[in-house]
Design a protein around this motif. Sequence first.
Motif, short mmCIF file in Angstrom:
data_model
loop_
_atom_site.label_atom_id
_atom_site.label_comp_id
_atom_site.label_asym_id
_atom_site.label_seq_id
_atom_site.Cartn_x
_atom_site.Cartn_y
_atom_site.Cartn_z
N ARG A 27 56.25 4.57 -25.13
CA ARG A 27 56.84 3.48 -25.65
C ARG A 27 56.94 3.43 -27.19
N ARG A 63 52.29 -6.40 -18.69
CA ARG A 63 53.09 -7.48 -19.00
C ARG A 63 52.41 -7.75 -20.57
N ARG A 66 53.72 -4.71 -22.66
CA ARG A 66 55.16 -4.60 -23.01
C ARG A 66 55.32 -5.68 -23.92
N ASN A 67 54.98 -7.13 -23.90
CA ASN A 67 54.85 -8.03 -24.98
C ASN A 67 54.45 -7.46 -26.28
N LYS A 68 53.04 -6.86 -26.41
CA LYS A 68 52.86 -6.36 -27.65
C LYS A 68 53.59 -5.21 -28.28
N ILE A 69 54.36 -4.37 -27.61
CA ILE A 69 55.12 -3.46 -27.78
C ILE A 69 56.36 -3.85 -28.43
N THR A 70 56.84 -4.92 -27.72
CA THR A 70 58.31 -5.76 -28.46
C THR A 70 57.73 -6.40 -29.60
N ASP A 71 56.57 -7.10 -29.75
CA ASP A 71 56.33 -7.71 -30.85
C ASP A 71 56.19 -6.72 -32.06
N LYS A 72 55.74 -5.42 -31.74
CA LYS A 72 55.39 -4.61 -32.79
C LYS A 72 57.08 -3.95 -33.33
N TYR A 73 57.99 -4.16 -32.36
CA TYR A 73 59.11 -3.51 -33.19
C TYR A 73 60.15 -4.73 -33.77
N ARG A 74 59.69 -5.85 -33.15
CA ARG A 74 60.49 -7.04 -33.81
C ARG A 74 59.90 -7.30 -35.29
N LYS A 75 58.63 -6.93 -35.56
CA LYS A 75 57.86 -7.23 -36.90
C LYS A 75 58.91 -6.40 -37.93
#
Length: 183
Positions: A27, A63, A66-75
């Motif tokens: 991902r 979980r 997934r949250n850490k991956i999402t955080d990475k893309y939001r930054k």
Amino acid sequence: MPTNEPQNIISTVANYGKRLFSFIRGRVNTDEDAEDILQDVWFQLSNQPEVGTIEQISGWLYRVARNKITDKYRKQKEESLEDFSFEGEDGEINFKEILLAEAYSPEEESLKKLFWDQLFLALEELPENQRYVFVQNELEERTFQELADESGENIKTLISRKGYAVKHLRNRLQNLYQEFINY
């Protein structure tokens, strides 16, 4: 804290490490990103006050991943003049080096002046708030925190504005960029 808690963490890492890394790696763009996220997951697990009370450890790990991956893309990556670089015959050169370099010949002085002129013309094309953040952060070397304190704006908003400014300048100065490469 129960004495077997570190052992629980060690066995969890051994049992889930490879599978969780594969899940994350599928991902994100690089192995390094996946390793960073996996390390963040293990760090968060090690900071849980009672690891033994997590009922579904696998679900919890995925979980968090997934949250850490999402955080990475939001930054949003903070962009700067350092990002304006190209690979020349003599190695990497960036725009900041050009802007601040000492000119040793009339041709170099002319190119440097042309670059400054074009930079300021491109800056004038920006909305005022983007131009202000870019100039203050890059040319005046003020931090985003200083600008946020002064303006009352959110730091992420300021970073976003600068990002838009850098993208505009990169596009606008692309031809000049090529001139320097071919010089």
